[in-house]
Scaffold this active site. Structure first.
Site, mmCIF file in Angstrom:
data_model
loop_
_atom_site.group_PDB
_atom_site.id
_atom_site.type_symbol
_atom_site.label_atom_id
_atom_site.label_comp_id
_atom_site.label_asym_id
_atom_site.label_seq_id
_atom_site.Cartn_x
_atom_site.Cartn_y
_atom_site.Cartn_z
ATOM 1 N N GLY A 1 -4.770 -4.330 6.266
ATOM 2 C CA GLY A 1 -4.676 -3.650 7.560
ATOM 3 C C GLY A 1 -3.926 -4.480 8.581
ATOM 4 O O GLY A 1 -4.349 -5.575 8.936
ATOM 5 N N GLY A 2 -2.772 -3.976 9.013
ATOM 6 C CA GLY A 2 -1.999 -4.648 10.048
ATOM 7 C C GLY A 2 -1.349 -5.946 9.603
ATOM 8 O O GLY A 2 -0.977 -6.780 10.444
ATOM 9 N N MET B 1 -9.069 8.022 -0.411
ATOM 10 C CA MET B 1 -9.918 8.393 0.742
ATOM 11 C C MET B 1 -10.459 9.800 0.526
ATOM 12 O O MET B 1 -9.729 10.678 0.060
ATOM 13 C CB MET B 1 -9.104 8.366 2.026
ATOM 14 N N HIS C 1 -1.187 -1.272 -4.246
ATOM 15 C CA HIS C 1 -2.467 -0.971 -3.605
ATOM 16 C C HIS C 1 -2.567 0.547 -3.401
ATOM 17 O O HIS C 1 -1.723 1.150 -2.735
ATOM 18 C CB HIS C 1 -2.546 -1.711 -2.274
ATOM 19 N N GLY D 1 -3.058 3.857 7.954
ATOM 20 C CA GLY D 1 -2.085 2.779 7.981
ATOM 21 C C GLY D 1 -1.535 2.611 9.395
ATOM 22 O O GLY D 1 -1.810 3.426 10.290
ATOM 23 N N GLY D 2 -0.790 1.552 9.602
ATOM 24 C CA GLY D 2 -0.079 1.369 10.860
ATOM 25 C C GLY D 2 -0.928 0.942 12.051
ATOM 26 O O GLY D 2 -0.473 1.016 13.189
ATOM 27 N N MET E 1 -12.074 4.216 -0.622
ATOM 28 C CA MET E 1 -12.753 4.455 0.659
ATOM 29 C C MET E 1 -13.465 5.790 0.520
ATOM 30 O O MET E 1 -13.064 6.805 1.109
ATOM 31 C CB MET E 1 -11.722 4.452 1.801
ATOM 32 N N MET F 1 -11.591 -6.102 5.399
ATOM 33 C CA MET F 1 -10.733 -5.166 6.134
ATOM 34 C C MET F 1 -10.368 -5.778 7.484
ATOM 35 O O MET F 1 -11.246 -6.230 8.221
ATOM 36 C CB MET F 1 -11.427 -3.830 6.345
ATOM 37 N N GLY G 1 1.175 -2.149 4.043
ATOM 38 C CA GLY G 1 1.716 -0.803 3.906
ATOM 39 C C GLY G 1 2.993 -0.650 4.693
ATOM 40 O O GLY G 1 4.104 -0.733 4.153
ATOM 41 N N SER G 2 2.835 -0.470 6.007
ATOM 42 C CA SER G 2 4.026 -0.216 6.832
ATOM 43 C C SER G 2 5.011 -1.376 6.828
ATOM 44 O O SER G 2 6.222 -1.156 6.896
ATOM 45 C CB SER G 2 3.618 0.159 8.265
ATOM 46 N N GLY H 1 -9.050 3.787 6.975
ATOM 47 C CA GLY H 1 -8.763 5.207 7.175
ATOM 48 C C GLY H 1 -7.287 5.522 7.400
ATOM 49 O O GLY H 1 -6.812 6.566 6.976
ATOM 50 N N SER I 1 0.840 -1.196 0.000
ATOM 51 C CA SER I 1 0.000 0.000 0.000
ATOM 52 C C SER I 1 0.873 1.243 0.000
ATOM 53 O O SER I 1 1.669 1.448 0.925
ATOM 54 C CB SER I 1 -0.897 0.016 1.232
HETATM 55 C C1 DX5 Z 1 -6.264 1.461 5.611
HETATM 56 C C2 DX5 Z 1 -5.822 1.173 4.203
HETATM 57 C C3 DX5 Z 1 -4.703 0.212 4.134
HETATM 58 C C4 DX5 Z 1 -3.420 0.686 4.802
HETATM 59 C C5 DX5 Z 1 -2.742 -0.528 5.341
HETATM 60 O O1 DX5 Z 1 -7.488 2.085 5.578
HETATM 61 O O2 DX5 Z 1 -6.881 0.627 3.448
HETATM 62 O O3 DX5 Z 1 -4.445 -0.168 2.785
HETATM 63 O O4 DX5 Z 1 -2.553 1.354 3.939
HETATM 64 O O5 DX5 Z 1 -1.617 -0.120 6.041
HETATM 65 P P1 DX5 Z 1 -0.856 -1.100 7.064
HETATM 66 O O6 DX5 Z 1 -0.386 -2.267 6.281
HETATM 67 O O7 DX5 Z 1 0.236 -0.242 7.586
HETATM 68 O O8 DX5 Z 1 -1.863 -1.486 8.114
HETATM 69 ZN ZN ZN Z 2 -6.420 -0.285 1.497
#
Ligand code: DX5
Ligand code: ZN
Length: 223
Positions: free
Chosen positions: A176-177, A37, A33, A144-145, A68, A137, A197-198, A142, A10
């Site tokens: 997510g996570g 938002m 990804h 990351g992290g 989103m 989800m 993402g992270s 909303g 992401s």
């Molecule tokens: C959250 C996003 C995710 C986010 C995931 O609303 O849809 O795609 O970037 O980030 P991590 O992997 O850091 O949870």
């Molecule tokens: Zn996402």
């Protein structure tokens, strides 16, 4: 490249002002990804079609757009038209999810539908053939992290069972996570497509992080 398990980094966790360089760091990814938002559906704002079009033109790997946003019936087709390989809208926001999915496919994109952690998935069982991807989800959308929510796994498991029973080709995505310590349980529950993402951009070597995640997911694959 797109082989199971798929790892989709992401770019929410990337450096937005160095996007081209950030995209070049994830050549091992299956999809990029892209989290769109709107500050209404979720309390955060990222970017819209103009930025996504530039990412599309720049990225060496295809785009997995996660919308989103409110009123996807109005806005989602535009993302398919600009060439995104996959467009996922939220079930909670869509007025007519079925006709929207068909429109996305008509334009040539993979059609995806996403559900927040508390949204039931039973209504989707009859529609599994109408979607190319279902996104469960694993955090509240909303930001990351955030921490992975294991309570979403029973829902994913039921979706995977239904998909198997109906022989549906739908991909099951989690977002997510997702990290080296959480990806195994999502794979075991039936996910085959993983957003991170992270865990990817927070690593000094994002491509190595992608490979490590893919390896763990493959070792725990459920089907
Ligand atoms: C959250 C996003 C995710 C986010 C995931 O609303 O849809 O795609 O970037 O980030 P991590 O992997 O850091 O949870
Ligand atoms: Zn996402």
């Amino acid at each position: 490249m797109s082989s199971v398990p798929r790892i989709n980094p992401s770019i929410l966790a990337a450096d937005f002002v160095n996007m081209q360089a950030e995209l070049a760091r994830i050549a091992a990814a299956d999809f990029v990804h892209v989290d769109v938002m709107d500050n209404h559906f979720v309390p955060n704002l990222t970017f819209g079609p103009q930025m996504v079009e530039r990412i599309q033109a720049t990225s060496p790997v295809p785009l997995d757009v996660h919308l989103m946003i409110d009123d996807p019936d109005r806005w989602a087709p535009g993302y398919a038209e600009l060439g995104a390989a996959s467009v996922t809208f939220h079930l909670e926001a869509a007025r007519e999810p079925l006709s929207l999915a068909r429109r996305l496919r008509d334009i040539g994109a993979r059609a995806g539908v996403a559900v927040k952690p508390a949204t039931p998935v039973d209504a989707l069982f009859e529609l599994l053939d109408e979607f190319d991807q279902i996104l469960v989800m694993t955090v509240e959308p909303g930001f990351g992290g955030q921490g992975f929510m294991p309570e979403t796994m029973p829902k994913l498991r039921r979706l995977a069972e239904e998909a198997r029973r109906r022989d549906a080709q739908v991909w099951l995505q989690v977002d997510g996570g997702i990290s080296e310590s959480t990806i195994a349980q999502a794979a075991e529950a039936g996910a085959d497509t993983f957003v991170a993402g992270s865990a990817v951009f927070g690593n000094d070597d994002p491509d190595a992080a992608i490979s490590a995640l893919r390896e763990i997911a493959a070792a725990h694959a459920h089907r």
